[in-house]
Design a protein around this motif. Structure first.
Motif, PDB file in Angstrom:
ATOM      1  N   ILE A 235      43.150  38.466  49.847  1.00 44.24           N
ATOM      2  CA  ILE A 235      42.931  39.688  49.069  1.00 44.24           C
ATOM      3  C   ILE A 235      43.175  39.461  47.578  1.00 44.24           C
ATOM      4  O   ILE A 235      42.455  39.988  46.728  1.00 44.24           O
ATOM      5  N   ALA A 236      44.183  38.670  47.248  1.00 41.00           N
ATOM      6  CA  ALA A 236      44.496  38.416  45.831  1.00 41.00           C
ATOM      7  C   ALA A 236      43.320  37.736  45.134  1.00 41.00           C
ATOM      8  O   ALA A 236      42.941  38.116  44.024  1.00 41.00           O
ATOM      9  N   LEU A 237      42.720  36.756  45.792  1.00 42.51           N
ATOM     10  CA  LEU A 237      41.569  36.064  45.210  1.00 42.51           C
ATOM     11  C   LEU A 237      40.369  36.993  45.148  1.00 42.51           C
ATOM     12  O   LEU A 237      39.668  37.045  44.128  1.00 42.51           O
ATOM     13  N   ARG A 238      40.140  37.745  46.204  1.00 42.63           N
ATOM     14  CA  ARG A 238      39.019  38.696  46.225  1.00 42.63           C
ATOM     15  C   ARG A 238      39.145  39.710  45.092  1.00 42.63           C
ATOM     16  O   ARG A 238      38.165  39.986  44.375  1.00 42.63           O
ATOM     17  N   ASP A 239      40.321  40.248  44.925  1.00 48.83           N
ATOM     18  CA  ASP A 239      40.533  41.269  43.898  1.00 48.83           C
ATOM     19  C   ASP A 239      40.362  40.712  42.486  1.00 48.83           C
ATOM     20  O   ASP A 239      39.860  41.400  41.591  1.00 48.83           O
ATOM     21  N   GLU A 240      40.786  39.469  42.285  1.00 47.48           N
ATOM     22  CA  GLU A 240      40.644  38.851  40.959  1.00 47.48           C
ATOM     23  C   GLU A 240      39.169  38.614  40.639  1.00 47.48           C
ATOM     24  O   GLU A 240      38.730  38.831  39.507  1.00 47.48           O
ATOM     25  N   VAL A 241      38.405  38.169  41.638  1.00 49.16           N
ATOM     26  CA  VAL A 241      36.970  37.963  41.428  1.00 49.16           C
ATOM     27  C   VAL A 241      36.293  39.293  41.131  1.00 49.16           C
ATOM     28  O   VAL A 241      35.436  39.383  40.241  1.00 49.16           O
ATOM     29  N   GLU A 246      33.641  42.867  37.138  1.00 53.75           N
ATOM     30  CA  GLU A 246      33.579  44.140  36.407  1.00 53.75           C
ATOM     31  C   GLU A 246      33.721  43.912  34.905  1.00 53.75           C
ATOM     32  O   GLU A 246      33.081  44.612  34.102  1.00 53.75           O
ATOM     33  N   GLU A 247      34.524  42.934  34.525  1.00 56.47           N
ATOM     34  CA  GLU A 247      34.639  42.584  33.099  1.00 56.47           C
ATOM     35  C   GLU A 247      33.304  42.034  32.585  1.00 56.47           C
ATOM     36  O   GLU A 247      32.877  42.350  31.467  1.00 56.47           O
TER      37      GLU A 247
END
Length: 271
Positions: A235-241, A246-247
């Motif tokens: 989840i941490a990697l998914r959320d960072e991607v 979005e950026e």
């Protein structure tokens, strides 16, 4: 006695808070997917390398495409090297779960079944499953495929779209599975199949690029959304991607990539 009881209550409260805090910390620290990737310094993307314009080999045998350009920029912002890893599309989930790749990013359709097994980003592109036919076939609608042969990529959402449409699936003579859409379209050209069900973004690009006498029936079998898939616990990697995508949408990078490959901005990141 009251002091003892009061002390016991305070002690219990402190233990409870500490325990809750420890559980929260364990839950957070248990997912090391992002830190592990940054430690390795490589972001490995799993793909079918014959899926233009999302991911395919150019005349120099380099893997290029819309998804590739997006992922390269994501890797750069992650501070990691980018690696495109071609995989057997039929075994894509196994390739991911055994750790050979970090994600599946190649026009991968979000479905309820897949969401139960994988961790998807939010949709970044819309798509439809459509029927491609030869211009001289006389086929103008899905109903015209009655008694005819359909080709499609094995393990793709095209299979799900055909099988999920009982009327269409029951009317056709047969389904022939191919390893990729390029092979399926080649078979369509030599009349091995009467039509190919595939992603609209791929069909439109392929027809424009090859100028083969094909056309898309204006009657989609299904509408769908593409997402990037990670292992269920990453989840941490998914959320960072997702955050980086979005950026990229906000600063115009995603739009520039879309215009490069599609001639217009069709990104749905953050929308």
């Amino acid at each position: 006695m009251k002091k003892i009881v009061k002390a016991a209550v305070v002690c219990a409260a402190v233990v409870s808070v500490c325990f809750a805090g420890c559980r929260k910390q364990t839950k957070t620290n248990g997912d090391t997917s992002l830190s592990d990737l940054k430690s390795r310094g490589v972001f490995v993307l799993g793909l079918d390398d014959s899926f233009p314009p999302l991911g395919f080999r150019n005349e120099n045998n380099e893997i290029v495409g819309y998804d590739i350009d997006l992922a390269k920029e994501v890797a750069k912002r992650l501070g990691a090297e980018f690696k495109a890893q071609p995989i057997d599309w039929d075994a894509k989930e196994m390739e991911l779960n055994t750790g050979k790749i970090d994600c599946i990013w190649n026009g991968f359709t979000i479905t309820k079944e897949r969401e139960e097994a994988l961790a998807f980003t939010k949709p970044y592109l819309n798509n439809e499953q459509v029927l491609v036919v030869r211009n001289d076939s006389g086929i103008k609608s899905l109903a015209d495929m009655s008694g005819k042969v359909v080709g499609l990529q094995s393990g793709s959402s095209a299979q799900e779209a055909v099988n999920g449409n009982a009327g269409f699936a029951g009317s056709i003579k047969n389904q022939i599975l191919f390893k990729d859409n390029v092979t399926a379209l080649n078979d369509l050209e030599i009349r091995g199949v009467d039509g190919v069900v595939m992603d609209s973004v791929v069909a439109d690009y392929s027809i424009a690029a090859t100028k083969k006498p094909f056309s898309v029936i204006d009657e989609p079998l299904s509408k769908e959304e593409y997402g990037v898939a990670f292992r269920k616990g990453d989840i941490a990697l998914r959320d960072e991607v997702q955050k980086i995508l979005e950026e990229m949408q906000k600063d115009g990078t995603a739009a520039a990539v879309s215009i490069k490959w599609f001639g217009r901005d069709i990104s749905v990141i953050g929308k």
